[in-house]
Design a protein around this motif. Structure first.
Motif, mmCIF file in Angstrom:
data_model
loop_
_atom_site.group_PDB
_atom_site.id
_atom_site.type_symbol
_atom_site.label_atom_id
_atom_site.label_comp_id
_atom_site.label_asym_id
_atom_site.label_seq_id
_atom_site.Cartn_x
_atom_site.Cartn_y
_atom_site.Cartn_z
ATOM 1 N N ALA A 2 -3.307 6.226 8.501
ATOM 2 C CA ALA A 2 -3.291 5.271 10.012
ATOM 3 C C ALA A 2 -3.854 3.998 9.771
ATOM 4 N N LEU A 3 -4.978 3.825 8.844
ATOM 5 C CA LEU A 3 -5.823 2.699 8.588
ATOM 6 C C LEU A 3 -4.588 1.743 7.717
ATOM 7 N N ASP A 4 -3.929 2.527 6.645
ATOM 8 C CA ASP A 4 -2.800 1.586 6.061
ATOM 9 C C ASP A 4 -1.951 0.734 7.194
ATOM 10 N N LEU A 5 -1.523 1.401 7.895
ATOM 11 C CA LEU A 5 -0.440 0.981 8.957
ATOM 12 C C LEU A 5 -1.198 -0.270 9.766
ATOM 13 N N CYS A 6 -2.479 -0.115 10.020
ATOM 14 C CA CYS A 6 -3.328 -1.053 10.783
ATOM 15 C C CYS A 6 -3.588 -2.284 10.058
ATOM 16 N N TYR A 7 -3.583 -1.985 8.519
ATOM 17 C CA TYR A 7 -4.031 -3.060 7.410
ATOM 18 C C TYR A 7 -2.679 -3.925 7.417
ATOM 19 N N VAL A 8 -1.497 -3.361 7.572
ATOM 20 C CA VAL A 8 -0.318 -4.053 7.402
ATOM 21 C C VAL A 8 -0.238 -5.010 8.822
ATOM 22 N N ALA A 9 -0.879 -4.160 10.084
ATOM 23 C CA ALA A 9 -0.807 -5.051 11.339
ATOM 24 C C ALA A 9 -1.607 -6.453 11.403
ATOM 25 N N LYS A 10 -2.705 -6.044 10.584
ATOM 26 C CA LYS A 10 -3.575 -7.198 10.502
ATOM 27 C C LYS A 10 -3.387 -8.209 9.278
ATOM 28 N N GLY A 11 -2.384 -7.891 8.718
ATOM 29 C CA GLY A 11 -1.895 -8.926 7.664
ATOM 30 C C GLY A 11 -2.640 -8.901 6.264
ATOM 31 N N ASP B 50 11.502 12.116 9.903
ATOM 32 C CA ASP B 50 11.590 11.295 8.601
ATOM 33 C C ASP B 50 10.930 11.759 7.453
ATOM 34 N N LYS B 51 11.239 11.812 6.218
ATOM 35 C CA LYS B 51 10.492 12.194 5.047
ATOM 36 C C LYS B 51 9.663 10.924 4.632
ATOM 37 N N TYR B 52 10.400 9.824 4.690
ATOM 38 C CA TYR B 52 9.683 8.542 4.123
ATOM 39 C C TYR B 52 9.188 7.788 5.395
ATOM 40 N N ILE B 53 8.243 7.080 5.316
ATOM 41 C CA ILE B 53 7.917 5.955 6.266
ATOM 42 C C ILE B 53 7.811 4.719 5.427
ATOM 43 N N VAL B 54 8.400 3.466 6.058
ATOM 44 C CA VAL B 54 8.424 2.335 5.230
ATOM 45 C C VAL B 54 7.946 1.443 6.127
ATOM 46 N N ALA B 55 7.060 0.696 5.948
ATOM 47 C CA ALA B 55 6.280 -0.230 7.197
ATOM 48 C C ALA B 55 5.976 -1.862 6.579
ATOM 49 N N SER B 56 6.207 -2.799 7.117
ATOM 50 C CA SER B 56 6.000 -4.002 6.737
ATOM 51 C C SER B 56 5.761 -5.043 7.590
ATOM 52 N N ASN B 57 5.474 -6.233 7.211
ATOM 53 C CA ASN B 57 5.355 -7.604 8.124
ATOM 54 C C ASN B 57 6.750 -7.922 8.803
ATOM 55 N N ASN B 58 7.938 -7.197 8.475
ATOM 56 C CA ASN B 58 9.318 -7.397 8.807
ATOM 57 C C ASN B 58 9.895 -8.272 7.955
ATOM 58 N N ILE B 59 9.142 -9.360 7.340
ATOM 59 C CA ILE B 59 9.828 -10.516 6.508
ATOM 60 C C ILE B 59 10.194 -9.757 5.222
ATOM 61 N N SER C 267 0.817 -1.202 -0.076
ATOM 62 C CA SER C 267 -0.130 -0.089 -0.005
ATOM 63 C C SER C 267 0.653 1.146 0.083
ATOM 64 N N THR C 268 0.484 2.367 -0.578
ATOM 65 C CA THR C 268 1.119 3.626 -0.578
ATOM 66 C C THR C 268 0.156 4.819 -0.563
ATOM 67 N N TYR D 198 -2.148 -6.208 4.094
ATOM 68 C CA TYR D 198 -1.082 -5.918 3.224
ATOM 69 C C TYR D 198 0.189 -6.233 3.828
ATOM 70 N N GLU D 199 1.137 -6.708 3.088
ATOM 71 C CA GLU D 199 2.488 -6.911 3.498
ATOM 72 C C GLU D 199 3.348 -5.819 3.731
ATOM 73 N N GLY D 200 3.122 -4.633 2.986
ATOM 74 C CA GLY D 200 3.938 -3.632 3.288
ATOM 75 C C GLY D 200 3.384 -2.283 2.854
ATOM 76 N N TYR D 201 3.877 -1.037 3.249
ATOM 77 C CA TYR D 201 3.282 0.165 3.092
ATOM 78 C C TYR D 201 4.311 1.417 3.066
ATOM 79 N N TYR D 202 4.436 2.159 2.429
ATOM 80 C CA TYR D 202 5.311 3.307 2.392
ATOM 81 C C TYR D 202 4.551 4.489 2.090
ATOM 82 N N GLU D 203 5.090 5.686 2.291
ATOM 83 C CA GLU D 203 4.570 7.183 1.813
ATOM 84 C C GLU D 203 5.717 8.084 2.263
ATOM 85 N N MET D 204 5.505 9.170 1.812
ATOM 86 C CA MET D 204 6.511 10.317 1.948
ATOM 87 C C MET D 204 5.501 11.432 2.685
#
Ligand code: IPD
Ligand code: CA
Ligand code: CA
Length: 261
Positions: A186-195, A237-246, A148-149, A197-203
């Motif tokens: 905010a919801l994008d990050l929660c959607y990664v949290a609940k599996g 930070d300008k960019y946030i990068v979030a993921s399932n870690n893997i 997601s972005t 999405y595998e990842g999310y980034y945005e500037m």
């Protein structure tokens, strides 16, 4: 503190819901950045209650003048994240509240009253959706990852930011399963949290966009960093990068790839 916080946010959710189904005037803070009386109304409601109930905390909130407020013991509020969705009746919109003690993550709450989704987390105690524990996806193949972005409001005025958005999509899109842009960080990050999405980034996000989501995602087993793979710093930070870690390193690598036209 968490239960009190949730009760207040649920009450504020009624204001969001009422506004969502009403006709509303829209004002522009910038070319693409909208605000309604509901953003301000929810923020004022939350601020008053929080300052009254949680005397050891200050409140940093999107529609307020925060210039004299130090980030320390802080409740960071986005009264409506996904305002464009709220205005257009796309049901992907929420209230986001992140609590920090001595600048350290403490509690995150993200509430979408339209879909009745309440995401909560307290550091060390896991992450929950409507009371049920959530965890990140176990997908480890980047080609199968749903990413997601979001598009920064500056894409309407800053050519460098627009080019950066396009360049990153051009490189990422063929290499992952697909890309989503639903319009609430905010919801994008929660959607990664609940599996989902595998990842999310945005500037160019602000602290209130992500203050709660990063706590929820970390508690669900995910990872949140800057573009250079260092710990993500709110307000910096300008960019946030979030993921399932893997898939995190693959996402970082692909985002940093320079496309030559
Ligand atoms: C916005 C949303 C959107 C993101 C924007 C944010 P707002 O917040 O999180 O997904 O792409 O950059 O500013 O303005 O709806 O609170
Ligand atoms: Ca926001
Ligand atoms: Ca907002």
């Amino acid at each position: 503190m968490k239960e009190k916080l949730i009760n207040i946010i649920k009450e504020a959710g009624n204001i969001l819901k009422e506004g969502y189904y009403s006709n509303k005037d829209v004002n522009f803070k910038a070319k693409k950045d909208l605000v309604t009386k509901y953003d301000v109304g929810i923020e004022n409601f939350l601020k008053e209650k929080f300052l009254n109930q949680f005397k050891d905390f200050n409140v940093i909130a999107e529609e307020s003048d925060n210039s004299n407020i130090d980030f320390n013991n802080s409740i960071i509020v986005d009264p409506i994240d996904g305002t464009t969705n709220f205005v257009n009746q796309v049901p992907h919109t929420c209230i986001s509240v992140g609590v920090y003690k001595n600048k350290k993550p403490f509690i995150g709450v993200v509430y979408n009253p339209i879909l009745d989704e309440l995401y909560t987390a307290q550091v060390g105690q896991g992450a929950y959706l409507n009371g049920k524990k959530i965890e990140v996806s176990k997908q480890n193949i980047f080609q199968k990852a749903l990413i997601s972005t979001g598009f920064p409001y500056s894409s309407g005025t800053c050519e460098n930011d627009l080019n950066d958005v396009v360049q990153k999509i051009k490189y990422i899109l063929p290499r992952c399963q697909d890309i989503r842009r639903l319009g609430s960080a905010a919801l994008d990050l929660c959607y990664v949290a609940k599996g989902t999405y595998e990842g999310y980034y945005e500037m160019n996000l602000k602290a209130w966009d992500v203050s709660a989501g990063i706590i929820i995602l970390n508690e669900a087993g995910g990872k949140v960093t800057s573009l250079s793979n260092n710990e993500y710093k709110l307000f910096e930070d300008k960019y946030i990068v979030a993921s399932n870690n893997i898939i995190h390193n693959d996402l970082i690598e692909n985002l940093n790839h320079k496309v030559i036209y």
